[in-house]
Design a protein around this motif. Structure first.
Motif, PDB file in Angstrom:
ATOM      1  N   THR A 210       0.974  -8.906   4.598  1.00 59.09           N
ATOM      2  CA  THR A 210       2.141  -8.383   5.298  1.00 59.09           C
ATOM      3  C   THR A 210       3.250  -8.024   4.323  1.00 59.09           C
ATOM      4  O   THR A 210       3.913  -6.989   4.471  1.00 59.09           O
ATOM      5  CB  THR A 210       2.649  -9.421   6.319  1.00 59.09           C
ATOM      6  OG1 THR A 210       1.592  -9.758   7.201  1.00 59.09           O
ATOM      7  CG2 THR A 210       3.814  -8.877   7.124  1.00 59.09           C
ATOM      8  N   ASP A 211       3.469  -8.866   3.304  1.00 58.78           N
ATOM      9  CA  ASP A 211       4.476  -8.560   2.290  1.00 58.78           C
ATOM     10  C   ASP A 211       4.177  -7.232   1.599  1.00 58.78           C
ATOM     11  O   ASP A 211       5.070  -6.413   1.360  1.00 58.78           O
ATOM     12  CB  ASP A 211       4.523  -9.675   1.241  1.00 58.78           C
ATOM     13  CG  ASP A 211       5.136 -10.959   1.789  1.00 58.78           C
ATOM     14  OD1 ASP A 211       5.848 -10.880   2.808  1.00 58.78           O
ATOM     15  OD2 ASP A 211       4.895 -12.022   1.200  1.00 58.78           O
ATOM     16  N   TYR A 212       2.900  -7.007   1.272  1.00 54.27           N
ATOM     17  CA  TYR A 212       2.514  -5.770   0.604  1.00 54.27           C
ATOM     18  C   TYR A 212       2.732  -4.561   1.511  1.00 54.27           C
ATOM     19  O   TYR A 212       3.227  -3.515   1.068  1.00 54.27           O
ATOM     20  CB  TYR A 212       1.040  -5.848   0.187  1.00 54.27           C
ATOM     21  CG  TYR A 212       0.598  -4.687  -0.688  1.00 54.27           C
ATOM     22  CD1 TYR A 212       0.689  -4.769  -2.075  1.00 54.27           C
ATOM     23  CD2 TYR A 212       0.088  -3.518  -0.136  1.00 54.27           C
ATOM     24  CE1 TYR A 212       0.294  -3.722  -2.882  1.00 54.27           C
ATOM     25  CE2 TYR A 212      -0.299  -2.457  -0.935  1.00 54.27           C
ATOM     26  CZ  TYR A 212      -0.207  -2.563  -2.306  1.00 54.27           C
ATOM     27  OH  TYR A 212      -0.588  -1.501  -3.099  1.00 54.27           O
ATOM     28  N   LEU A 213       2.393  -4.696   2.785  1.00 54.56           N
ATOM     29  CA  LEU A 213       2.586  -3.595   3.731  1.00 54.56           C
ATOM     30  C   LEU A 213       4.059  -3.278   3.914  1.00 54.56           C
ATOM     31  O   LEU A 213       4.441  -2.106   4.010  1.00 54.56           O
ATOM     32  CB  LEU A 213       1.942  -3.942   5.070  1.00 54.56           C
ATOM     33  CG  LEU A 213       0.414  -4.023   5.083  1.00 54.56           C
ATOM     34  CD1 LEU A 213      -0.084  -4.571   6.411  1.00 54.56           C
ATOM     35  CD2 LEU A 213      -0.211  -2.652   4.817  1.00 54.56           C
ATOM     36  N   LYS A 214       4.903  -4.299   3.938  1.00 52.20           N
ATOM     37  CA  LYS A 214       6.337  -4.060   4.071  1.00 52.20           C
ATOM     38  C   LYS A 214       6.890  -3.346   2.840  1.00 52.20           C
ATOM     39  O   LYS A 214       7.787  -2.509   2.939  1.00 52.20           O
ATOM     40  CB  LYS A 214       7.071  -5.390   4.288  1.00 52.20           C
ATOM     41  CG  LYS A 214       6.893  -5.983   5.681  1.00 52.20           C
ATOM     42  CD  LYS A 214       7.681  -7.273   5.831  1.00 52.20           C
ATOM     43  CE  LYS A 214       7.547  -7.845   7.242  1.00 52.20           C
ATOM     44  NZ  LYS A 214       8.200  -7.005   8.247  1.00 52.20           N
ATOM     45  N   ALA A 215       6.350  -3.695   1.677  1.00 56.02           N
ATOM     46  CA  ALA A 215       6.858  -3.113   0.428  1.00 56.02           C
ATOM     47  C   ALA A 215       6.315  -1.706   0.169  1.00 56.02           C
ATOM     48  O   ALA A 215       7.017  -0.860  -0.385  1.00 56.02           O
ATOM     49  CB  ALA A 215       6.516  -4.029  -0.753  1.00 56.02           C
ATOM     50  N   HIS A 216       5.066  -1.449   0.559  1.00 59.14           N
ATOM     51  CA  HIS A 216       4.412  -0.189   0.174  1.00 59.14           C
ATOM     52  C   HIS A 216       3.859   0.608   1.350  1.00 59.14           C
ATOM     53  O   HIS A 216       3.175   1.619   1.140  1.00 59.14           O
ATOM     54  CB  HIS A 216       3.254  -0.478  -0.795  1.00 59.14           C
ATOM     55  CG  HIS A 216       3.659  -1.273  -1.998  1.00 59.14           C
ATOM     56  ND1 HIS A 216       4.415  -0.747  -3.025  1.00 59.14           N
ATOM     57  CD2 HIS A 216       3.423  -2.578  -2.326  1.00 59.14           C
ATOM     58  CE1 HIS A 216       4.617  -1.689  -3.948  1.00 59.14           C
ATOM     59  NE2 HIS A 216       4.039  -2.800  -3.544  1.00 59.14           N
ATOM     60  N   GLY A 217       4.134   0.185   2.566  1.00 60.75           N
ATOM     61  CA  GLY A 217       3.526   0.838   3.732  1.00 60.75           C
ATOM     62  C   GLY A 217       3.893   2.298   3.898  1.00 60.75           C
ATOM     63  O   GLY A 217       3.146   3.061   4.500  1.00 60.75           O
ATOM     64  N   ASP A 218       5.047   2.704   3.352  1.00 58.63           N
ATOM     65  CA  ASP A 218       5.472   4.099   3.489  1.00 58.63           C
ATOM     66  C   ASP A 218       5.025   4.978   2.329  1.00 58.63           C
ATOM     67  O   ASP A 218       5.377   6.163   2.275  1.00 58.63           O
ATOM     68  CB  ASP A 218       7.006   4.169   3.599  1.00 58.63           C
ATOM     69  CG  ASP A 218       7.504   3.474   4.856  1.00 58.63           C
ATOM     70  OD1 ASP A 218       6.744   3.433   5.845  1.00 58.63           O
ATOM     71  OD2 ASP A 218       8.647   2.968   4.847  1.00 58.63           O
ATOM     72  N   ASN A 219       4.276   4.406   1.404  1.00 54.26           N
ATOM     73  CA  ASN A 219       3.842   5.157   0.230  1.00 54.26           C
ATOM     74  C   ASN A 219       2.587   5.961   0.567  1.00 54.26           C
ATOM     75  O   ASN A 219       1.495   5.421   0.697  1.00 54.26           O
ATOM     76  CB  ASN A 219       3.553   4.194  -0.932  1.00 54.26           C
ATOM     77  CG  ASN A 219       3.329   4.928  -2.241  1.00 54.26           C
ATOM     78  OD1 ASN A 219       3.044   6.121  -2.264  1.00 54.26           O
ATOM     79  ND2 ASN A 219       3.456   4.207  -3.342  1.00 54.26           N
ATOM     80  N   ALA A 220       2.747   7.262   0.718  1.00 49.75           N
ATOM     81  CA  ALA A 220       1.628   8.121   1.120  1.00 49.75           C
ATOM     82  C   ALA A 220       0.646   8.357  -0.019  1.00 49.75           C
ATOM     83  O   ALA A 220      -0.456   8.860   0.207  1.00 49.75           O
ATOM     84  CB  ALA A 220       2.157   9.470   1.624  1.00 49.75           C
ATOM     85  N   ASP A 221       1.014   7.988  -1.252  1.00 49.04           N
ATOM     86  CA  ASP A 221       0.136   8.260  -2.396  1.00 49.04           C
ATOM     87  C   ASP A 221      -1.153   7.451  -2.333  1.00 49.04           C
ATOM     88  O   ASP A 221      -2.172   7.852  -2.885  1.00 49.04           O
ATOM     89  CB  ASP A 221       0.859   7.935  -3.712  1.00 49.04           C
ATOM     90  CG  ASP A 221       2.009   8.895  -3.982  1.00 49.04           C
ATOM     91  OD1 ASP A 221       2.003   9.985  -3.361  1.00 49.04           O
ATOM     92  OD2 ASP A 221       2.894   8.561  -4.777  1.00 49.04           O
ATOM     93  N   HIS A 222      -1.125   6.286  -1.714  1.00 46.30           N
ATOM     94  CA  HIS A 222      -2.361   5.498  -1.610  1.00 46.30           C
ATOM     95  C   HIS A 222      -2.567   5.029  -0.176  1.00 46.30           C
ATOM     96  O   HIS A 222      -2.782   3.857   0.087  1.00 46.30           O
ATOM     97  CB  HIS A 222      -2.370   4.339  -2.596  1.00 46.30           C
ATOM     98  CG  HIS A 222      -1.188   3.424  -2.539  1.00 46.30           C
ATOM     99  ND1 HIS A 222       0.098   3.821  -2.771  1.00 46.30           N
ATOM    100  CD2 HIS A 222      -1.114   2.095  -2.284  1.00 46.30           C
ATOM    101  CE1 HIS A 222       0.912   2.796  -2.652  1.00 46.30           C
ATOM    102  NE2 HIS A 222       0.208   1.731  -2.351  1.00 46.30           N
ATOM    103  N   GLU A 223      -2.506   5.957   0.754  1.00 45.04           N
ATOM    104  CA  GLU A 223      -2.684   5.664   2.167  1.00 45.04           C
ATOM    105  C   GLU A 223      -4.028   5.012   2.478  1.00 45.04           C
ATOM    106  O   GLU A 223      -4.084   4.092   3.304  1.00 45.04           O
ATOM    107  CB  GLU A 223      -2.509   6.944   2.991  1.00 45.04           C
ATOM    108  CG  GLU A 223      -2.738   6.767   4.488  1.00 45.04           C
ATOM    109  CD  GLU A 223      -1.789   5.753   5.107  1.00 45.04           C
ATOM    110  OE1 GLU A 223      -2.174   5.114   6.104  1.00 45.04           O
ATOM    111  OE2 GLU A 223      -0.664   5.595   4.588  1.00 45.04           O
ATOM    112  N   PRO A 224      -5.147   5.438   1.854  1.00 47.83           N
ATOM    113  CA  PRO A 224      -6.422   4.764   2.161  1.00 47.83           C
ATOM    114  C   PRO A 224      -6.386   3.268   1.873  1.00 47.83           C
ATOM    115  O   PRO A 224      -6.899   2.463   2.649  1.00 47.83           O
ATOM    116  CB  PRO A 224      -7.434   5.483   1.255  1.00 47.83           C
ATOM    117  CG  PRO A 224      -6.834   6.834   1.037  1.00 47.83           C
ATOM    118  CD  PRO A 224      -5.352   6.604   0.973  1.00 47.83           C
TER     119      PRO A 224
END
Length: 284
Positions: free
Chosen positions: A69-83
């Motif tokens: 969850t911490d990782y998703l909150k920090a990087h969830g909007d980063n479209a560069d590594h969406e997969p």
């Protein structure tokens, strides 16, 4: 073509073969001709996904839900590594579902709900709320308590406040005995409350076990309380940093030190900075 080759060879012989490298001539002419006819392979450089993949593997390897969850909150909007983000989100939801299935078999009581909230409300709020609705519905379906009309002389009909007072005193003993480091007595006082889901008692049990070098028990108790307990998170950081009771893992040490600092542990931020400074020197 053969005539040209013989003419060049004759000319070089007549000129004294100055600077002549026969092996180079024999190698260059047919091979270069062949290479000229071969298509040139175009190398297309793809974006470097390796760091994201390493992060995904590290998150999947550890057993907790909150780091996902911490990782998703920090990087969830980063479209560069969406997969990679999608895979981590699915894994977080899968772990929440496993926990929800476990709690589905638990009684729908306030005590169980409190334990569920303490451990998983951060990462699995929808599942915790669904369990809370079960508790609410269960309370609505319960028949009202029977009203007992007693004579004035029947003291036994009055509710006895002693059990609750005894419980509060025992819980206070658990906290106090741990604070003064009377660990043998604290272990007895804390165990029941820790087993019933009290995070502070669980953290105390972890510190007591660690003091007695029972690292397996320390790890087990600390893992239960760490999501909501600064002392338990701090202890996990120490264990991962030192490798006592668990395989040494610098990334997990930093994560739990940081978590403890967020939960208000006064020594965690200093330990985190000190650990990061020492890390390059000792190679860990």
């Amino acid at each position: 073509m053969h005539r040209w080759y013989i003419s060049v060879l004759t000319l070089l012989i007549l000129s004294g073969c100055a600077g002549f490298d026969s092996e180079r001539l024999f190698e260059a002419w047919p091979d270069d001709q062949t290479r000229a006819e071969e298509p040139v392979e175009t190398i297309v450089t793809q974006p470097d996904e390796e760091p994201y993949e390493q992060q995904r593997q590290a998150l999947f390897a550890q057993p907790y839900i909150d780091p996902l969850t911490d990782y998703l909150k920090a990087h969830g909007d980063n479209a560069d590594h969406e997969p990679v983000i999608t895979q981590i989100r699915h894994e977080r939801d899968r772990r929440c579902q496993v926990i929800a299935e476990d709690y589905a078999g638990e009684p729908a009581t306030e005590q169980i709900l409190s334990r569920y909230r303490a451990g998983y409300n951060y990462s699995c709020p929808a599942d915790v709320n669904a369990f809370a609705q079960r508790v609410k519905q269960n309370q609505q379906n319960e028949p009202p308590p029977a009203v007992v009309v007693a004579d004035d002389n029947e003291e036994s009909a009055r509710p006895d406040p002693q059990p609750e007072k005894v419980r509060e005193q025992s819980l206070s003993d658990c906290y106090l005995l741990t604070t003064i480091r009377n660990f043998s007595a604290a272990k007895v006082a804390c165990r029941e409350f820790a087993e019933n889901g009290d995070p502070r008692s669980q953290a105390n049990m972890a510190m007591i076990a660690h003091a007695f070098e029972d690292y397996a028990s320390a790890l087990e108790w600390a893992q239960k309380a760490a999501p909501v307990s600064g002392p338990a998170s701090y202890l996990l950081g120490q264990m991962y940093a030192s490798g006592r009771g668990v395989e040494q893992n610098p990334e997990q040490a930093v994560y739990w030190y940081d978590k403890a600092a967020d939960l208000g542990h006064k020594d965690a931020r200093l330990a985190l900075e000190r650990y990061r400074e020492q890390k390059p020197a000792d190679g860990t």
